[in-house]
Design a protein around this motif. Structure first.
Motif, mmCIF file in Angstrom:
data_model
loop_
_atom_site.group_PDB
_atom_site.id
_atom_site.type_symbol
_atom_site.label_atom_id
_atom_site.label_comp_id
_atom_site.label_asym_id
_atom_site.label_seq_id
_atom_site.Cartn_x
_atom_site.Cartn_y
_atom_site.Cartn_z
ATOM 1 N N PHE A 1 6.555 1.031 -0.876
ATOM 2 C CA PHE A 1 5.382 0.171 -0.910
ATOM 3 C C PHE A 1 4.298 0.780 -1.797
ATOM 4 C CE2 PHE A 1 7.565 -0.183 3.095
ATOM 5 C CZ PHE A 1 7.650 -1.539 3.331
ATOM 6 N N LEU A 2 3.541 -0.114 -2.448
ATOM 7 C CA LEU A 2 2.364 0.277 -3.219
ATOM 8 C C LEU A 2 1.145 -0.391 -2.602
ATOM 9 C CD1 LEU A 2 3.489 -0.029 -6.945
ATOM 10 C CD2 LEU A 2 2.809 2.052 -5.771
ATOM 11 N N THR A 3 0.082 0.398 -2.378
ATOM 12 C CA THR A 3 -1.151 -0.150 -1.806
ATOM 13 C C THR A 3 -2.349 0.454 -2.525
ATOM 14 O OG1 THR A 3 -1.035 1.556 -0.076
ATOM 15 C CG2 THR A 3 -0.224 -0.641 0.489
ATOM 16 N N GLU A 4 -3.458 -0.293 -2.502
ATOM 17 C CA GLU A 4 -4.707 0.213 -3.080
ATOM 18 C C GLU A 4 -5.878 -0.456 -2.376
ATOM 19 O OE1 GLU A 4 -5.190 0.655 -7.392
ATOM 20 O OE2 GLU A 4 -7.133 -0.365 -7.221
ATOM 21 N N ARG A 5 -6.930 0.339 -2.187
ATOM 22 C CA ARG A 5 -8.162 -0.197 -1.584
ATOM 23 C C ARG A 5 -9.359 0.495 -2.210
ATOM 24 N NH1 ARG A 5 -9.807 -0.282 4.884
ATOM 25 N NH2 ARG A 5 -11.832 -1.313 4.603
ATOM 26 N N ARG A 6 -10.480 -0.238 -2.254
ATOM 27 C CA ARG A 6 -11.713 0.306 -2.810
ATOM 28 C C ARG A 6 -12.794 0.341 -1.750
ATOM 29 N NH1 ARG A 6 -10.735 0.602 -8.213
ATOM 30 N NH2 ARG A 6 -12.804 1.465 -8.573
ATOM 31 N N TRP A 7 -13.621 1.386 -1.803
ATOM 32 C CA TRP A 7 -14.807 1.506 -0.976
ATOM 33 C C TRP A 7 -15.971 1.767 -1.927
ATOM 34 C CZ3 TRP A 7 -10.156 3.701 0.065
ATOM 35 C CH2 TRP A 7 -9.531 3.376 1.279
ATOM 36 N N GLY A 8 -16.687 0.715 -2.297
ATOM 37 C CA GLY A 8 -17.728 0.875 -3.301
ATOM 38 C C GLY A 8 -17.118 1.289 -4.625
ATOM 39 N N ARG A 9 -17.557 2.422 -5.156
ATOM 40 C CA ARG A 9 -17.019 2.917 -6.432
ATOM 41 C C ARG A 9 -15.772 3.771 -6.250
ATOM 42 N NH1 ARG A 9 -22.441 4.754 -9.848
ATOM 43 N NH2 ARG A 9 -23.453 2.700 -9.892
ATOM 44 N N ASN A 10 -15.416 4.044 -5.008
ATOM 45 C CA ASN A 10 -14.257 4.897 -4.738
ATOM 46 C C ASN A 10 -13.007 4.063 -4.480
ATOM 47 O OD1 ASN A 10 -15.663 7.381 -4.866
ATOM 48 N ND2 ASN A 10 -16.448 7.055 -2.790
#
Length: 347
Positions: free
Chosen positions: A272-281
């Motif tokens: 699996f591939l996942t990605e998440r953002r928290w503001g600029r991070n």
């Protein structure tokens, strides 16, 4: 289902063998749905084969808006079909020989696994006849040299249990990757790399592409060897009417939430591939077979990314590495983000 004998050995009975040639994208999905609806009690199992125009199809539990990029699909002129079968987003090309197995609800094939177990030996033998050493893993995937070369999805449609899959005779993944809804350009690059490393096709393995007709002919022979009494036929008038009457569900482009894999995609079984953002991070994770295949994040130095790659999901080294490179406070924050984002099994 009555069992008889062929050359002194038990055999499964009659199997209707139906080849529809090359079809437009929507006709491919109308065909198996219509046949499933038109089947009568006591009808023998049916194997439908066909090739089709290039298209994308999303599974019964998916929405197009969550999985695909509408503008990209329009620009690439890729039709999108909402299918009644389960599974994830599927890329179909003319070089794929698609198959659909159907059995009545009152038959001995009560689960998708029953159908696959009965026919997988023939599918495996077809691959091996052409020089491909293929195994079935996880009850749904076919792999060659560790890379997926086929998969299946199933559902109950009309009066039948239906299981579908494809012989991936040739193909490429770049156009498919362009059509996906992704959180960042970097994620799209990883998706293409993952597909090229974990997926394969007949032409990639053999250096040539056997004609679909030759593959179908060999499948016919292998099924006969297993003892099936094969009955070749064409659709009846009633079945043609049923196919025409199928109303395919329109893809829902309004829903952007509710992905099959939250924050990412399933590449293959246990990957699996996942990605998440928290503001600029941001944090991006590639998991495979219970290990971190690759990881990247805004605050992660290259040395940390390389050190985490290959760790098992429960390795105590993960905490030690995060503490060493990020410090106590940030390590705790990013540890929780990793644990919440990483996906290890299908859901």
């Amino acid at each position: 289902m009555q069992l008889g004998t062929v050359s002194g050995k038990a055999h499964p009975g009659a199997l209707r063998f139906l080849y529809l040639g090359h079809l437009p994208a929507d006709s491919l999905h109308r065909s198996y749905a219509g046949l499933a609806e038109a089947r009568q009690a006591g009808d023998p199992p049916l194997l439908l084969l066909a090739t089709a125009d290039t298209h994308l199809t999303v599974g019964a539990a998916q929405t197009a808006g969550a999985e695909l990029d509408f503008d990209s699909c329009q620009r690439l002129q890729i039709p999108v079909i909402q299918r009644g079968l389960g599974g994830g987003t599927v890329w179909v090309e003319p070089a794929h020989l698609n198959y659909f197995l159907m059995a009545g609800l009152g038959s001995p094939f009560r689960r998708p696994q029953d159908l696959l177990n009965a026919f997988a030996p023939a599918f495996l033998s077809v691959h091996r006849h052409f020089g491909l050493d293929v195994q079935m893993v996880g009850g749904q995937d076919f792999t060659c040299a560790g890379r997926r070369i086929g998969s299946t999805g199933a559902a109950t449609l009309g009066r039948s249990l239906v299981l579908g899959g494809s012989f991936l005779l040739a193909g490429e993944w770049s156009t498919f990757t362009e059509a996906l809804a992704v959180p960042s350009p970097g994620f799209r690059v990883w998706v293409l790399e993952a597909l090229e490393q974990l997926m394969t096709t007949w032409d990639a393995e053999l250096g040539r592409t056997p004609a679909p007709g030759l593959v179908m002919e060999r499948l016919h022979q292998e099924l006969a060897e297993l003892g099936w009494e094969i009955v070749e036929s064409c659709p009846t008038e009633l079945e043609l009417e049923a196919m025409e009457a199928v109303e395919l569900e329109m893809p829902d482009w309004t829903a952007s939430a509710g992905r099959r894999v939250p924050c990412g995609i399933k590449v293959r079984l246990d990957s699996f591939l996942t990605e998440r953002r928290w503001g600029r991070n941001f944090l991006r994770i590639w998991t495979e077979n219970g290990c971190f295949r690759r990881i990247a994040g805004t605050v992660f130095p290259e040395e940390l990314e390389e050190a985490i790659a290959g760790l098992q999901k429960d390795s105590p080294m993960l905490d030690l590495l995060l503490e060493r490179y990020l410090g106590h406070g940030p390590a705790s924050l990013w540890r929780e983000r990793i644990r919440s984002l990483a996906v290890w099994t299908d859901i």
